[in-house]
Write an enzyme that holds these catalytic residues in place. Structure first.
Site, mmCIF file in Angstrom:
data_model
loop_
_atom_site.group_PDB
_atom_site.id
_atom_site.type_symbol
_atom_site.label_atom_id
_atom_site.label_comp_id
_atom_site.label_asym_id
_atom_site.label_seq_id
_atom_site.Cartn_x
_atom_site.Cartn_y
_atom_site.Cartn_z
ATOM 1 N N GLU A 192 51.588 2.948 68.072
ATOM 2 C CA GLU A 192 50.353 3.886 67.615
ATOM 3 C C GLU A 192 50.579 4.337 66.145
ATOM 4 O O GLU A 192 51.320 5.383 66.037
ATOM 5 C CB GLU A 192 50.508 5.155 68.679
ATOM 6 C CG GLU A 192 49.601 6.274 68.311
ATOM 7 C CD GLU A 192 49.543 7.606 69.295
ATOM 8 O OE1 GLU A 192 50.423 7.661 69.836
ATOM 9 O OE2 GLU A 192 48.682 8.243 69.098
ATOM 10 N N LYS B 222 47.307 1.195 69.613
ATOM 11 C CA LYS B 222 46.720 2.712 70.182
ATOM 12 C C LYS B 222 46.256 3.173 68.572
ATOM 13 O O LYS B 222 47.206 3.981 68.072
ATOM 14 C CB LYS B 222 47.644 3.291 70.612
ATOM 15 C CG LYS B 222 47.106 4.776 70.987
ATOM 16 C CD LYS B 222 47.886 5.574 71.968
ATOM 17 C CE LYS B 222 47.518 7.069 72.304
ATOM 18 N NZ LYS B 222 47.904 7.766 73.445
#
Ligand code: 13P
Length: 340
Positions: A177, A219
């Site tokens: 992420e 992500k």
């Protein structure tokens, strides 16, 4: 590295039209959200909130994986059974946040570097034993005057790749992420350029550190103008820019992409994901889904406000949001779903 297990888990996390639920706020972040709603900031209330989420009837219909925080994976429900077991029993794969937060980066005012690599191998093995089959590490990239710097982007990309390879060694799918924040007055183009640069740098590091792309999930943020930008973008413009940016920077072999919501409202996040599927489905080489935190939790939390009597209504609100996100992943979300 057990490639088969990693690919199996990655595929299961993005199967059908399900998505991920991020419920892994650190104690500090969770307390901040509680304080804003007048909820007591204690371990017991955090437990009650996470129990409320985990026991939402039918959650597993729309959610493939739930990302937990260290406190939560150890916590028991009021009936004495583990919260993580409630999740597993609903057919949801448990995941765990393993970074220990984004800290001020020495020598780079306004920028942050995520920490948590020390002892990570041992922690991952412990979490695996507790049932976790995937993990999350969040890097934070701020846009502002003279930032982000290459130093910040490269240091964070390097840490993300080191985390990802340790996860894969432990048999856990890394959710990678790199979040470009929405704060600031930058426009859509600047968010596009920074996001593209960050993703290219991250994938360069993942390649160098031999991370199996099929056994990981990305992500990312959506490509959106800064919150203070005077020129906001339409839903379709955000969808178009986001897909274009990802196509230019994410290898097709990646197991899947699951967006963070980053402070968008629940409805906005659903609308953006929906538009990507409505207009760009034929161009997308990866499963494209959601891994929202606030966009799923916030409406329910503002109903709950710490009161047991609001529990049922809060669970209904949570269920409604994940149902909308599931529909968005099929390109079937409509504003009409928000009525009634
Ligand atoms: P938000 O959807 O609230 O951005 O949270 C997602 C997440 O997991 C942040 O690390």
């Amino acid at each position: 590295m057990d490639k088969q297990l990693l690919i199996y888990t990655a595929n299961a996390l993005v199967a059908g039209s399900k998505g991920l639920l991020a419920m892994d706020e650190s104690t500090g972040t969770c307390n901040k959200r509680f304080a804003a709603l007048g909820i007591l900031q204690t371990e017991e209330y955090r437990r009650d909130w996470r129990e409320l989420i985990a026991t939402t009837p039918g959650l597993g219909k729309y959610i493939s994986g739930a990302i937990l925080y260290d406190e939560t994976i150890h916590q028991k429900k009021k009936d004495g059974t583990l919260i993580v077991n409630a999740i597993i029993n609903d057919g949801i794969i448990p995941g765990i946040k393993v970074d220990i937060g984004a800290k001020a980066m020495a020598g780079f005012p306004g920028e942050k570097i995520t920490e948590g690599l020390d002892g990570l191998r041992e922690r991952l093995n412990e979490y695996y034993k507790m049932g976790a089959r995937f993990a999350k590490w969040r890097a934070v990239i701020a846009i502002g005057n003279g930032i982000p710097t290459r130093a910040c982007i490269e240091a964070n990309a390097n840490a993300l790749a080191r985390y990802a390879s340790l996860c894969q060694e432990a048999g856990m799918v890394p959710v990678v992420e790199p979040e470009v924040l929405m704060d600031g007055d930058h426009d859509l183009k600047r968010c596009f350029d920074i996001t593209e640069h960050v993703l290219l740098t991250v994938f360069d590091q993942l390649y160098r550190q031999k991370v199996l792309l099929e056994g990981m999930l990305l992500k990312p943020n959506m490509v959106i103008p800064g919150l203070q930008c005077f020129e906001q973008a339409s839903v379709d413009e955000v969808a178009e820019a986001t897909i274009q940016c990802l196509l230019q920077s994410v290898p097709a072999a990646v197991g899947g992409i699951a967006f963070l919501s980053g402070g968008q409202s629940g409805k906005m996040a659903s609308a953006h994901l929906n538009a990507m599927h409505v207009w760009h489905a034929t161009k997308i080489p990866w499963p494209l889904t959601f891994s929202f935190g606030r966009a799923i939790q916030q409406p329910a939390m503002s109903i709950w406000r710490g009161a047991e009597s609001n529990r049922h209504e809060a669970q209904q609100a949570l269920y409604h949001r994940v149902k909308c996100d599931d529909a968005a992943r099929r390109g079937e979300y409509t504003a009409a779903m928000e009525q009634g």
